[in-house]
Design a protein around this motif. Structure first.
Motif, PDB file in Angstrom:
ATOM      1  N   UNK A  26      56.248  91.657   4.791  1.00  0.00           N
ATOM      2  CA  UNK A  26      56.950  92.890   4.447  1.00  0.00           C
ATOM      3  C   UNK A  26      56.223  94.103   5.034  1.00  0.00           C
ATOM      4  N   UNK A  27      54.909  93.985   5.112  1.00  0.00           N
ATOM      5  CA  UNK A  27      54.094  95.063   5.688  1.00  0.00           C
ATOM      6  C   UNK A  27      54.464  95.282   7.159  1.00  0.00           C
ATOM      7  N   UNK A  28      54.811  94.190   7.847  1.00  0.00           N
ATOM      8  CA  UNK A  28      55.212  94.293   9.250  1.00  0.00           C
ATOM      9  C   UNK A  28      56.484  95.117   9.395  1.00  0.00           C
ATOM     10  N   UNK A  29      57.383  95.003   8.425  1.00  0.00           N
ATOM     11  CA  UNK A  29      58.648  95.735   8.502  1.00  0.00           C
ATOM     12  C   UNK A  29      58.482  97.210   8.122  1.00  0.00           C
ATOM     13  N   UNK A  30      57.538  97.498   7.228  1.00  0.00           N
ATOM     14  CA  UNK A  30      57.392  98.857   6.715  1.00  0.00           C
ATOM     15  C   UNK A  30      56.320  99.658   7.452  1.00  0.00           C
ATOM     16  N   UNK A  33      53.588  96.389  13.180  1.00  0.00           N
ATOM     17  CA  UNK A  33      53.066  95.098  13.613  1.00  0.00           C
ATOM     18  C   UNK A  33      51.542  95.030  13.539  1.00  0.00           C
ATOM     19  N   UNK A  34      50.877  96.080  13.996  1.00  0.00           N
ATOM     20  CA  UNK A  34      49.412  96.059  14.067  1.00  0.00           C
ATOM     21  C   UNK A  34      48.778  95.948  12.691  1.00  0.00           C
ATOM     22  N   UNK A  35      49.239  96.779  11.731  1.00  0.00           N
ATOM     23  CA  UNK A  35      48.652  96.769  10.394  1.00  0.00           C
ATOM     24  C   UNK A  35      48.905  95.437   9.689  1.00  0.00           C
ATOM     25  N   UNK A 166      59.094  88.846  12.933  1.00  0.00           N
ATOM     26  CA  UNK A 166      59.616  89.669  11.841  1.00  0.00           C
ATOM     27  C   UNK A 166      59.703  91.132  12.241  1.00  0.00           C
ATOM     28  N   UNK A 167      58.693  91.624  12.947  1.00  0.00           N
ATOM     29  CA  UNK A 167      58.690  93.028  13.355  1.00  0.00           C
ATOM     30  C   UNK A 167      59.812  93.328  14.349  1.00  0.00           C
ATOM     31  N   UNK A 168      60.006  92.446  15.312  1.00  0.00           N
ATOM     32  CA  UNK A 168      61.006  92.700  16.350  1.00  0.00           C
ATOM     33  C   UNK A 168      62.429  92.356  15.917  1.00  0.00           C
ATOM     34  N   UNK A 169      62.556  91.659  14.788  1.00  0.00           N
ATOM     35  CA  UNK A 169      63.890  91.370  14.254  1.00  0.00           C
ATOM     36  C   UNK A 169      64.018  91.907  12.829  1.00  0.00           C
ATOM     37  N   UNK A 171      65.423  94.388  11.531  1.00  0.00           N
ATOM     38  CA  UNK A 171      66.732  94.860  11.078  1.00  0.00           C
ATOM     39  C   UNK A 171      67.549  93.728  10.454  1.00  0.00           C
ATOM     40  N   UNK A 172      67.219  92.501  10.855  1.00  0.00           N
ATOM     41  CA  UNK A 172      67.964  91.346  10.342  1.00  0.00           C
ATOM     42  C   UNK A 172      67.221  90.626   9.221  1.00  0.00           C
ATOM     43  N   UNK A 173      65.946  91.018   9.010  1.00  0.00           N
ATOM     44  CA  UNK A 173      65.137  90.348   7.991  1.00  0.00           C
ATOM     45  C   UNK A 173      65.222  91.110   6.677  1.00  0.00           C
ATOM     46  N   UNK A 174      65.615  90.423   5.618  1.00  0.00           N
ATOM     47  CA  UNK A 174      65.700  91.015   4.284  1.00  0.00           C
ATOM     48  C   UNK A 174      64.673  90.355   3.369  1.00  0.00           C
ATOM     49  N   UNK A 175      64.483  90.938   2.194  1.00  0.00           N
ATOM     50  CA  UNK A 175      63.563  90.341   1.227  1.00  0.00           C
ATOM     51  C   UNK A 175      64.036  88.952   0.832  1.00  0.00           C
ATOM     52  N   UNK A 176      65.364  88.771   0.792  1.00  0.00           N
ATOM     53  CA  UNK A 176      65.912  87.454   0.450  1.00  0.00           C
ATOM     54  C   UNK A 176      65.473  86.401   1.471  1.00  0.00           C
ATOM     55  N   UNK A 177      65.446  86.783   2.739  1.00  0.00           N
ATOM     56  CA  UNK A 177      65.002  85.855   3.798  1.00  0.00           C
ATOM     57  C   UNK A 177      63.519  85.548   3.644  1.00  0.00           C
TER      58      UNK A 177
END
Length: 203
Positions: A26-30, A33-35, A166-169, A171-177
């Motif tokens: 989830x950190x990757x999405x928010x 990628x680096x962090x 996850x970072x590059x996709x 927009x399609x990754x949700x918490x449910x996934x």
């Protein structure tokens, strides 16, 4: 050979089936990628430390391990089945990620501390070692180095790939996934535990 077994160990240990794993994804999405990758490296470091400690400790008490080999394998297998079942059938709890002002060093030690208190991972490591036959390897400085390096490369590679995707996709990754990934990883641990208990009686 021990190096490749170390890589397999690192890959299995880095399956994102725990709350900290989901936290890093989830950190990757928010936060980027680096962090997320630096945070994941904190967990991988713990895997290396526990992996080496487990190998050295179990090898030191080899006579007892041989004497009670089958009961120990069964005990470890039951634990793995319990952990896998809990993750697969249970409800995952995830630490909510907020966009903080942590430095990369702080990100690293945050997940390092979260992972280091998960002592149960030592039993998971023992189960992996049992199935892969790592405990049959003699204790040598080079053996320990190869094992630790293998665990590090295996874990870092899986996390690099996971976070990259996850970072590059995102927009399609949700918490449910993410939660479904957690359950999938729990299922893998469950299957691993079943395989271990089968091999416990296989000579």
């Amino acid at each position: 050979m021990i190096f490749w077994k170390g890589i397999i160990t690192g890959l299995i240990l880095s399956l994102p089936f725990g709350p900290v794993g989901i936290y890093c994804m989830e950190k990757a999405m928010i936060e980027g990628e680096k962090k997320a990758y630096v945070s994941a490296l904190g967990m991988v470091t713990v895997d290396i430390i526990y992996g080496i400690i487990s190998f050295l400790f179990i090898s030191r008490v080899e006579s007892y391990v041989i004497k009670f080999e089958t009961p120990l394998k069964v005990l470890i297998s039951v634990f793995l089945i319990f952990v896998g079942s809990k993750k697969f059938f249970g409800k995952s709890k995830v630490k909510e990620v907020e966009d903080d002002n942590y430095t990369l060093v702080q990100d690293y030690f945050e997940t390092f501390l979260l992972a280091i208190f998960n002592i149960s991972s030592i039993l998971v490591i023992a189960g992996i070692y049992t199935l892969l036959g790592i405990l049959d390897s003699p204790i040598r400085e080079m053996t320990v180095l190869e094992l630790g390096t293998g665990i590090g490369i295996g874990g870092a590679s899986l996390w690099f790939t996971t976070i990259f995707l996850i970072y590059h996709f995102k927009k399609k990754v949700t918490m449910d996934i993410l939660l479904k990934l957690s359950k999938l990883s729990g299922l893998i641990i469950l299957i691993f535990g079943i395989a271990t208990i089968i091999f416990a009686f296989y000579k």
